[in-house]
Design a protein around this motif. Structure first.
Motif, mmCIF file in Angstrom:
data_model
loop_
_atom_site.group_PDB
_atom_site.id
_atom_site.type_symbol
_atom_site.label_atom_id
_atom_site.label_comp_id
_atom_site.label_asym_id
_atom_site.label_seq_id
_atom_site.Cartn_x
_atom_site.Cartn_y
_atom_site.Cartn_z
ATOM 1 N N LEU A 1 3.007 3.988 -7.665
ATOM 2 C CA LEU A 1 3.689 3.995 -6.371
ATOM 3 C C LEU A 1 4.009 2.579 -5.892
ATOM 4 N N ASN A 2 3.295 1.607 -6.391
ATOM 5 C CA ASN A 2 3.463 0.210 -5.985
ATOM 6 C C ASN A 2 3.307 0.058 -4.470
ATOM 7 N N ALA A 3 2.473 0.885 -3.886
ATOM 8 C CA ALA A 3 2.214 0.829 -2.437
ATOM 9 C C ALA A 3 0.998 1.681 -2.130
ATOM 10 N N ASP A 4 0.343 1.368 -1.034
ATOM 11 C CA ASP A 4 -0.826 2.140 -0.627
ATOM 12 C C ASP A 4 -0.378 3.436 0.042
ATOM 13 N N THR A 5 -1.161 4.484 -0.144
ATOM 14 C CA THR A 5 -0.829 5.798 0.404
ATOM 15 C C THR A 5 -1.292 5.904 1.858
ATOM 16 N N THR A 6 -0.417 6.421 2.723
ATOM 17 C CA THR A 6 -0.760 6.582 4.140
ATOM 18 C C THR A 6 -0.686 8.034 4.602
#
Length: 360
Positions: free
Chosen positions: A346-351
């Motif tokens: 995802l190249n990003a943190d999950t929110t």
């Protein structure tokens, strides 16, 4: 001819796989093709970080609740475009909501909220929790109602789940008890006290973190934890909720784990999966548990190497299990072998949690 049939069957299986929507930092909803197991598109939100996602009953609309500005954004899942976006804040007054649910007709959203207003020398915090009807056309709360005063003392609705009955007449609040309200005036019409269940062999009942749909309008399923009244042994079981007829069914299964995730159900409704945790720190043990929902029995379990904290989901076909959160990827586990198959970057943190749109 045989190769043609096999090719057609494989094509049908591929077509049946669906699409995943997941909220990520800083203000993005990422779209994942389940067949390719990779990110294929992104939707940038205008009102801030996505904190929660909800799919409409007809699976045509995705609702995103956002954090910084206490807003909502409405997404057409076919075109993947935002059709509506707004904040509930007004000037120095914030509308802080936790639990929420879109109505079956998609015209409004009901929230449980409190207000906070910035004054010259202080913040004026309203301690009363209220129901609010958010008109999606007017972008504001057009009607409100008080929650029961006795329940508001424990933060009513915060950390709970809101669900409408299929006809939109009743609103359910799932928390330490199940509260049923008339959606037209927010008057409570019934209450199922889970702390005092009328079921043989059970004491206090606590629901799992998620309420999954059984692919039928108004039918929900979850796991629950309880105790037997004799020796106070922790037990767990399967809970079913018929929101149309206001009927509830609790079926004990066996001894409970220390912690258990919510239940994830296969599209045919025959199997359910959960993740359990025993122990803490370096001694923590994570296991997949598979249930036969026809007999309400634990079919098998498998230990796996779990993250320090994570969320749990299931694919549109029920053949893959997803482990995500507290990391930049989604682990794809084979439901049949319970072995790690792939990782989706995802190249990003999950929110916000995964929403699964089944294939057409």
């Amino acid at each position: 001819m045989r190769l043609f049939i096999i090719g057609a069957a494989l094509a049908a299986i591929a077509a049946a796989q669906g699409t995943l929507f997941i909220g990520t930092w800083p203000h993005t909803v990422q779209i994942i093709d389940e067949r390719q197991q990779k990110v294929v598109d992104k939707i940038e939100l205008s009102t801030g970080l996505p904190r929660d996602l909800e799919l409409s009953e007809d699976r045509k609309t995705l609702y995103a609740a956002t954090l910084e500005n206490n807003g909502f954004e409405v997404i057409d899942v076919t075109t993947r475009r935002i059709t509506n976006a707004f904040s509930l804040n007004e000037g120095l007054k914030q509308v802080r909501f936790n639990a929420w649910a879109p109505d079956p007709d998609g015209k409004f959203i009901v929230i449980l909220y409190r207000t906070v207003e910035k004054k010259i020398d202080r913040f004026d915090i309203d301690r009363t929790t209220r129901f609010g009807v958010v008109d999606l056309a007017q972008h504001k709360i057009v009607r409100s109602g008080d929650v029961p005063k006795d329940e508001d003392q424990v933060g009513f609705g915060f950390g709970g789940n809101l669900r409408f009955s299929p006809d939109g007449k009743y609103l359910y609040v799932f928390r330490n008890s199940v509260f049923i309200f008339d959606a037209s005036n927010f008057k409570m019409v019934d209450k199922i006290e889970l702390s005092k269940p009328q079921f043989p062999g059970m004491a206090s009942v606590g629901l799992g973190r998620t309420l999954d749909s059984l692919q039928q309008p108004g039918m929900l399923i979850s796991v629950f934890n309880s105790q037997d009244p004799a020796v106070h042994r922790n037990i767990f079981g399967i809970a079913r909720f018929d929101l149309s007829n206001r009927r509830f069914d609790f079926s004990p299964v066996g001894p409970a784990a220390a912690q258990m995730s919510g239940l994830q159900v296969t599209p045919d409704g025959k199997k359910g999966y959960a993740v359990t945790f025993n122990g803490q720190g370096g001694n923590r043990r994570c296991e997949f548990w598979e249930f036969d929902l026809g007999t309400n029995r634990l079919a098998r379990k498998q230990e796996f190497d779990g993250r320090a904290r994570f969320s749990f989901g299931i694919s549109s076909t029920g053949k893959e299990l997803y482990i995500y959160g507290a990391g930049y990827d989604i682990e794809v586990w084979d439901a049949a072998t319970m072995q790690l198959r792939n990782r989706i970057d995802l190249n990003a943190d999950t929110t916000a949690g995964i929403v699964v749109l089944p294939g057409r």
